[in-house]
Design a protein around this motif. Sequence first.
Motif, PDB file in Angstrom:
ATOM      1  N   GLY A 184      42.901  44.442  34.910  1.00 57.52           N
ATOM      2  CA  GLY A 184      44.095  44.979  35.555  1.00 57.52           C
ATOM      3  C   GLY A 184      44.206  44.732  37.045  1.00 57.52           C
ATOM      4  O   GLY A 184      45.205  45.090  37.655  1.00 57.52           O
ATOM      5  N   LYS A 185      43.197  44.105  37.659  1.00 50.79           N
ATOM      6  CA  LYS A 185      43.309  43.923  39.107  1.00 50.79           C
ATOM      7  C   LYS A 185      44.345  42.868  39.461  1.00 50.79           C
ATOM      8  O   LYS A 185      44.657  41.988  38.647  1.00 50.79           O
ATOM      9  N   VAL A 186      44.876  42.986  40.655  1.00 49.86           N
ATOM     10  CA  VAL A 186      45.916  42.065  41.128  1.00 49.86           C
ATOM     11  C   VAL A 186      45.415  41.364  42.374  1.00 49.86           C
ATOM     12  O   VAL A 186      45.048  42.015  43.343  1.00 49.86           O
ATOM     13  N   ASP A 187      45.377  40.041  42.355  1.00 50.79           N
ATOM     14  CA  ASP A 187      44.976  39.262  43.522  1.00 50.79           C
ATOM     15  C   ASP A 187      46.156  38.465  44.046  1.00 50.79           C
ATOM     16  O   ASP A 187      47.086  38.154  43.309  1.00 50.79           O
ATOM     17  N   ASP A 188      46.079  38.127  45.343  1.00 50.51           N
ATOM     18  CA  ASP A 188      46.998  37.126  45.885  1.00 50.51           C
ATOM     19  C   ASP A 188      46.568  35.775  45.362  1.00 50.51           C
ATOM     20  O   ASP A 188      45.392  35.548  45.076  1.00 50.51           O
ATOM     21  N   ILE A 189      47.505  34.852  45.273  1.00 51.91           N
ATOM     22  CA  ILE A 189      47.127  33.494  44.891  1.00 51.91           C
ATOM     23  C   ILE A 189      47.659  32.545  45.957  1.00 51.91           C
ATOM     24  O   ILE A 189      48.822  32.621  46.352  1.00 51.91           O
TER      25      ILE A 189
END
Lengths: 138, 138
Positions: free
Chosen positions: B89-94
């Motif tokens: 569920g984590k959200v990273d920048d790309i």
Amino acid sequence: MEQLPNMRLTTQRQIILEELGKVTSHPTANEVYDMVRKRLPRIGLGTVYRNLELMSDNGIILKLEVGGTQKRFDATVEPHYHIRCTSCGKVDDIAMEVQGQINQAAEKASNYIILGHHVEFSGICGECARGKKESPLH
Amino acid sequence: MEQLPNMRLTTQRQIILEELGKVTSHPTANEVYDMVRKRLPRIGLGTVYRNLELMSDNGIILKLEVGGTQKRFDATVEPHYHIRCTSCGKVDDIAMEVQGQINQAAEKASNYIILGHHVEFSGICGECARGKKESPLH
DNA sequence: TTATGTGCAAAACATTTGCAGGAGT
DNA sequence: ACTCCTGCAAATGTTTTGCACATAA
């Protein structure tokens, strides 16, 4: 990759699917509940939630987690993009090419195994631009 | 297009902004609350919600309405895309180019005034792929 | 001083779940 | 029969709000 219907075909499921297929909007669970309730007045909201979730897990329908507070559902499972009106909150399909190649770019730019992507445009719909419609949201 | 700070600079706001700026994750309101509470133990969760909302309205921070149940916040306001791990569920920048040209395509393919777009990739993060991390979600 | 902002608690929503009885295969 | 599914209601989780007091400008 196959989704064998790992589930019984109940009246409730048939009708949910039929009602969802009738509309081109992207109704919330509660809107589906209202639509279905006209034909099955005793259906429970929990059943609607359970079945929408189950059908989206099985790839029969699409669950949209777009802006706004509620999840929305779509009978069209082919990949396509969406556009949301920031004024009235409605969500439309947008008929444009899916940019398959950006998945490769994303693969290179991250250490994730890319499964897919979704694009959500935001804008002002024709009706809101012309001021013909009130803003039920915000 | 300017966002004059239509708001007082209170201690609570400074600290929320500072704490949000410290992390590269995209914390939920509740996670921001926990971070801020270490420095301001008496702050209310309502204040955190009110201020995150206000700052995102003023363009000082970014509110992400990505998949998952909770909204997430980001101190980086420059346009960029996100990737969410469907396992943890984590959200990273790309770090990839923003596809500005697709706004024109969307303009043609709809009757909306396009304001912008957001791309959210989904995939399996390195940690989850290696099985080093449990799945707190789902 | 005075409009705004805050803490607190309650309310409002959206979604999930436990359970006893019901229906599909 | 024997699961799986449903309706109902209660529980959970997230976000918003009313209000009396506090504080920045």
